[in-house]
Every structure is written in structure tokens, then in C-alpha cells.
Design a protein around this motif. Structure first.
Motif, PDB file in Angstrom:
ATOM      1  N   ARG A  97       0.852  -1.199   0.000  1.00  0.00           N
ATOM      2  CA  ARG A  97       0.000   0.000   0.000  1.00  0.00           C
ATOM      3  C   ARG A  97       0.880   1.240   0.000  1.00  0.00           C
ATOM      4  O   ARG A  97       1.877   1.289   0.718  1.00  0.00           O
ATOM      5  CB  ARG A  97      -0.912   0.010   1.227  1.00  0.00           C
ATOM      6  CG  ARG A  97      -1.933  -1.122   1.234  1.00  0.00           C
ATOM      7  CD  ARG A  97      -2.695  -1.182   2.545  1.00  0.00           C
ATOM      8  NE  ARG A  97      -3.621  -2.300   2.585  1.00  0.00           N
ATOM      9  CZ  ARG A  97      -4.930  -2.202   2.364  1.00  0.00           C
ATOM     10  NH1 ARG A  97      -5.470  -1.026   2.111  1.00  0.00           N
ATOM     11  NH2 ARG A  97      -5.713  -3.267   2.421  1.00  0.00           N
ATOM     12  N   SER A 143       0.886   5.799  -0.453  1.00  0.00           N
ATOM     13  CA  SER A 143       0.167   7.055  -0.611  1.00  0.00           C
ATOM     14  C   SER A 143       0.427   7.553  -2.029  1.00  0.00           C
ATOM     15  O   SER A 143       1.305   7.037  -2.726  1.00  0.00           O
ATOM     16  CB  SER A 143       0.657   8.093   0.398  1.00  0.00           C
ATOM     17  OG  SER A 143       1.955   8.539   0.037  1.00  0.00           O
ATOM     18  N   GLU A 199     -18.342   5.366   0.460  1.00  0.00           N
ATOM     19  CA  GLU A 199     -17.667   4.993   1.707  1.00  0.00           C
ATOM     20  C   GLU A 199     -18.318   3.803   2.406  1.00  0.00           C
ATOM     21  O   GLU A 199     -17.688   3.133   3.230  1.00  0.00           O
ATOM     22  CB  GLU A 199     -17.613   6.194   2.656  1.00  0.00           C
ATOM     23  CG  GLU A 199     -18.964   6.689   3.133  1.00  0.00           C
ATOM     24  CD  GLU A 199     -18.831   7.857   4.099  1.00  0.00           C
ATOM     25  OE1 GLU A 199     -17.704   8.110   4.567  1.00  0.00           O
ATOM     26  OE2 GLU A 199     -19.858   8.507   4.380  1.00  0.00           O
ATOM     27  N   SER A 237     -15.282   6.755  -2.668  1.00  0.00           N
ATOM     28  CA  SER A 237     -14.230   6.450  -1.690  1.00  0.00           C
ATOM     29  C   SER A 237     -13.336   5.296  -2.110  1.00  0.00           C
ATOM     30  O   SER A 237     -12.253   5.118  -1.547  1.00  0.00           O
ATOM     31  CB  SER A 237     -14.859   6.128  -0.329  1.00  0.00           C
ATOM     32  OG  SER A 237     -15.510   7.261   0.211  1.00  0.00           O
ATOM     33  N   TYR A 238     -13.787   4.497  -3.079  1.00  0.00           N
ATOM     34  CA  TYR A 238     -12.989   3.375  -3.571  1.00  0.00           C
ATOM     35  C   TYR A 238     -13.090   3.332  -5.095  1.00  0.00           C
ATOM     36  O   TYR A 238     -14.172   3.507  -5.661  1.00  0.00           O
ATOM     37  CB  TYR A 238     -13.488   2.041  -3.028  1.00  0.00           C
ATOM     38  CG  TYR A 238     -13.482   1.907  -1.524  1.00  0.00           C
ATOM     39  CD1 TYR A 238     -12.370   1.406  -0.849  1.00  0.00           C
ATOM     40  CD2 TYR A 238     -14.601   2.279  -0.777  1.00  0.00           C
ATOM     41  CE1 TYR A 238     -12.369   1.275   0.534  1.00  0.00           C
ATOM     42  CE2 TYR A 238     -14.606   2.157   0.606  1.00  0.00           C
ATOM     43  CZ  TYR A 238     -13.492   1.656   1.249  1.00  0.00           C
ATOM     44  OH  TYR A 238     -13.498   1.531   2.623  1.00  0.00           O
ATOM     45  N   TYR A 298      -8.091   3.961  -2.647  1.00  0.00           N
ATOM     46  CA  TYR A 298      -9.053   4.191  -1.577  1.00  0.00           C
ATOM     47  C   TYR A 298      -8.724   5.486  -0.852  1.00  0.00           C
ATOM     48  O   TYR A 298      -7.562   5.893  -0.743  1.00  0.00           O
ATOM     49  CB  TYR A 298      -9.061   3.010  -0.596  1.00  0.00           C
ATOM     50  CG  TYR A 298      -7.748   2.755   0.111  1.00  0.00           C
ATOM     51  CD1 TYR A 298      -7.524   3.222   1.412  1.00  0.00           C
ATOM     52  CD2 TYR A 298      -6.721   2.051  -0.514  1.00  0.00           C
ATOM     53  CE1 TYR A 298      -6.326   2.988   2.060  1.00  0.00           C
ATOM     54  CE2 TYR A 298      -5.513   1.806   0.124  1.00  0.00           C
ATOM     55  CZ  TYR A 298      -5.325   2.278   1.414  1.00  0.00           C
ATOM     56  OH  TYR A 298      -4.131   2.058   2.052  1.00  0.00           O
ATOM     57  N   LYS A 299      -9.776   6.130  -0.345  1.00  0.00           N
ATOM     58  CA  LYS A 299      -9.626   7.424   0.331  1.00  0.00           C
ATOM     59  C   LYS A 299      -9.631   7.210   1.837  1.00  0.00           C
ATOM     60  O   LYS A 299     -10.538   6.595   2.385  1.00  0.00           O
ATOM     61  CB  LYS A 299     -10.759   8.357  -0.094  1.00  0.00           C
ATOM     62  CG  LYS A 299     -10.570   9.795   0.337  1.00  0.00           C
ATOM     63  CD  LYS A 299     -11.455  10.755  -0.465  1.00  0.00           C
ATOM     64  CE  LYS A 299     -12.911  10.391  -0.452  1.00  0.00           C
ATOM     65  NZ  LYS A 299     -13.761  11.377  -1.156  1.00  0.00           N
ATOM     66  N   LYS A 300      -8.587   7.690   2.500  1.00  0.00           N
ATOM     67  CA  LYS A 300      -8.461   7.560   3.947  1.00  0.00           C
ATOM     68  C   LYS A 300      -8.076   8.912   4.536  1.00  0.00           C
ATOM     69  O   LYS A 300      -7.066   9.496   4.156  1.00  0.00           O
ATOM     70  CB  LYS A 300      -7.410   6.502   4.308  1.00  0.00           C
ATOM     71  CG  LYS A 300      -7.328   6.193   5.794  1.00  0.00           C
ATOM     72  CD  LYS A 300      -6.371   5.044   6.045  1.00  0.00           C
ATOM     73  CE  LYS A 300      -6.338   4.674   7.522  1.00  0.00           C
ATOM     74  NZ  LYS A 300      -5.414   3.542   7.783  1.00  0.00           N
ATOM     75  N   ASN A 301      -8.919   9.405   5.432  1.00  0.00           N
ATOM     76  CA  ASN A 301      -8.705  10.735   6.028  1.00  0.00           C
ATOM     77  C   ASN A 301      -8.514  11.806   4.967  1.00  0.00           C
ATOM     78  O   ASN A 301      -7.675  12.698   5.091  1.00  0.00           O
ATOM     79  CB  ASN A 301      -7.490  10.712   6.962  1.00  0.00           C
ATOM     80  CG  ASN A 301      -7.666   9.751   8.119  1.00  0.00           C
ATOM     81  OD1 ASN A 301      -8.764   9.579   8.637  1.00  0.00           O
ATOM     82  ND2 ASN A 301      -6.581   9.094   8.523  1.00  0.00           N
ATOM     83  N   TRP A 307      -5.960  10.055  -0.926  1.00  0.00           N
ATOM     84  CA  TRP A 307      -6.052   8.863  -1.748  1.00  0.00           C
ATOM     85  C   TRP A 307      -4.795   8.011  -1.611  1.00  0.00           C
ATOM     86  O   TRP A 307      -3.677   8.528  -1.607  1.00  0.00           O
ATOM     87  CB  TRP A 307      -6.269   9.234  -3.213  1.00  0.00           C
ATOM     88  CG  TRP A 307      -7.679   9.623  -3.507  1.00  0.00           C
ATOM     89  CD1 TRP A 307      -8.186  10.892  -3.600  1.00  0.00           C
ATOM     90  CD2 TRP A 307      -8.784   8.741  -3.712  1.00  0.00           C
ATOM     91  NE1 TRP A 307      -9.530  10.853  -3.853  1.00  0.00           N
ATOM     92  CE2 TRP A 307      -9.927   9.544  -3.933  1.00  0.00           C
ATOM     93  CE3 TRP A 307      -8.920   7.353  -3.741  1.00  0.00           C
ATOM     94  CZ2 TRP A 307     -11.180   8.992  -4.168  1.00  0.00           C
ATOM     95  CZ3 TRP A 307     -10.168   6.805  -3.981  1.00  0.00           C
ATOM     96  CH2 TRP A 307     -11.287   7.625  -4.195  1.00  0.00           C
ATOM     97  N   LYS A 308      -4.979   6.703  -1.474  1.00  0.00           N
ATOM     98  CA  LYS A 308      -3.886   5.744  -1.382  1.00  0.00           C
ATOM     99  C   LYS A 308      -4.168   4.603  -2.357  1.00  0.00           C
ATOM    100  O   LYS A 308      -5.251   4.530  -2.940  1.00  0.00           O
ATOM    101  CB  LYS A 308      -3.752   5.218   0.045  1.00  0.00           C
ATOM    102  CG  LYS A 308      -3.453   6.307   1.086  1.00  0.00           C
ATOM    103  CD  LYS A 308      -3.345   5.743   2.488  1.00  0.00           C
ATOM    104  CE  LYS A 308      -3.117   6.831   3.516  1.00  0.00           C
ATOM    105  NZ  LYS A 308      -1.814   7.524   3.304  1.00  0.00           N
TER     106      LYS A 308
END
Length: 204
Positions: free
Chosen positions: A10, A12, A59, A113-114, A172-175, A178-179
Motif C-alpha cells: 500500500r 500514498s 464509503e 471512496s474506492y 481508496y480514500k483515507k482521512n 487517496w492511497k
């Protein structure tokens, strides 16, 4: 960003200069199958139809839409498909991608979100029988490659033999950031609808 990610890694989407990756391309390149003639004399080429597709989720992991050969762009145009290639490279590897899906993060709807990328063999050709088939996820455009950050060789990967579909990777979006998850896993699915369901159940 590292070139040639390991499966399951994974990352960033922040580049070495501190800026964020905005445009992503998923390119797929493959060749037609060479068939030997009777008693080994002569040969012919059998067309191979691989299909790259992209599924967008919110999400809550609910499917919003799918971009594929029958729907070449998302509703707001943030994801675009170059079009269906029905044969692969009939004359050997030309080094160019047969299908390319582009993703513009800046244009994505806020409720996405994905973003998952999958590959299916439309006529059921086993990945292991295709002479060459590679996938690269890179920054750039359909005409220009700036930096490759994930690449899979599915024709020569022993784990892909016996399969006709795979999950390439998921953004995927986290906080709010996108990662990318480089999945690179074959699945037992036969059709796109089944592969999308597998993504929903196992990879989000």
C-alpha cells in the motif's frame, strides 16, 4: 513512489516533490495466441479479448457505477476507457497498451471512496495460455508514461495460470487522502459482474 510494487503493498499518492498524484492510467497490453498447424506445420493466430474495467464505490462500499467496454466513461467524466480491443497484438508485442483506463482524482465525485480496477478474459482464455500480458498502473496520459508505480506480468506469473479474471488494485480514500493497494490477485470469476462482487466482498 516506488516502481514495480510488490503485491499487497500500500502506498500514498504523494510524489517525491510533495505534490499529489492527480491523473492515473491503467494500461493493459497482451498478445494473440499462436496455434500450431496439423503435425506441427504452419501456424495461425487466435485473437484474445481481455477487458479492463473500473468500479466506483462510496464509503459504505456500495457500488455506484462501472466503467467498461460497454460504458466508456463515468457519469461526470472523471474515469474514461479507451475502448474495447477484441484481438490483442496479432503481430507480436508492439510495446503499446491495448486498452487504457484514465482516472482524474480532481474530478471524482466527493462521494467516491474506492476505485477498483479489474481484468477479465471475455472469451475465457486462460491467462496462462496468452503469450504475453502485462498491466501497468502509471502517472501520465494514454500517450505518455511519466512514472510506473505498479506492474503485473500475468502471462508468466504461475499464480495466474488457470484463471480468466483478476483484481488489479484499489485506490481508496483515507482521512481525505487517496492511497493505493496493489492487489494483483486472480479470482475464480468468469464474468465482470462476478469479479465486481468479489471486489465488494473481499478487497474494499
Amino acid at each position: 513512489m516506488a516502481i514495480n510494487l510488490q503485491k499487497g503493498q500500500r502506498i500514498s499518492l504523494e510524489k517525491s516533490n510533495g505534490s499529489k498524484l492527480q491523473n492515473v492510467c491503467v494500461g493493459i497490453n497482451w498478445g494473440a495466441i499462436e496455434k500450431k498447424g496439423l503435425f506441427g506445420f504452419g501456424s495461425s493466430k487466435e485473437a484474445v479479448d481481455l477487458d479492463g474495467s473500473c468500479a466506483l464505490y462510496n464509503e459504505n462500499k456500495q457500488l455506484l457505477e462501472v466503467v467498461y467496454f460497454g460504458n466508456l466513461k463515468s457519469k461526470n467524466g472523471s474515469v474514461k476507457h479507451s475502448g474495447d480491443d477484441l484481438t490483442g497484438d496479432m503481430g507480436g508485442d508492439d510495446g503499446l497498451d491495448n486498452e487504457v483506463i484514465t482516472l482524474d482524482f480532481a474530478q471524482l465525485d466527493a462521494n467516491v471512496s474506492y476505485v477498483a480496477f479489474v481484468l477479465n478474459s471475455f472469451r475465457g482464455h486462460d491467462f496462462g495460455t496468452i503469450p504475453f500480458a502485462s498491466i501497468r498502473i502509471y502517472e501520465g496520459t494514454t500517450k505518455r508514461v511519466n512514472e510506473v508505480f505498479a506492474k503485473y506480468d500475468i502471462a508468466n506469473g504461475s499464480n495466474f495460470a488457470g484463471h480468466v479474471s483478476m483484481v488489479m488494485g484499489v485506490f481508496y480514500k483515507k482521512n481525505g487522502e487517496w492511497k493505493f493497494n496493489a492487489i494483483g490477485e486472480p479470482t475464480k470469476d468468469r464474468k465482470l459482474e462476478e469479479t465486481v462482487k468479489t471486489v465488494t466482498q473481499n478487497y474494499l
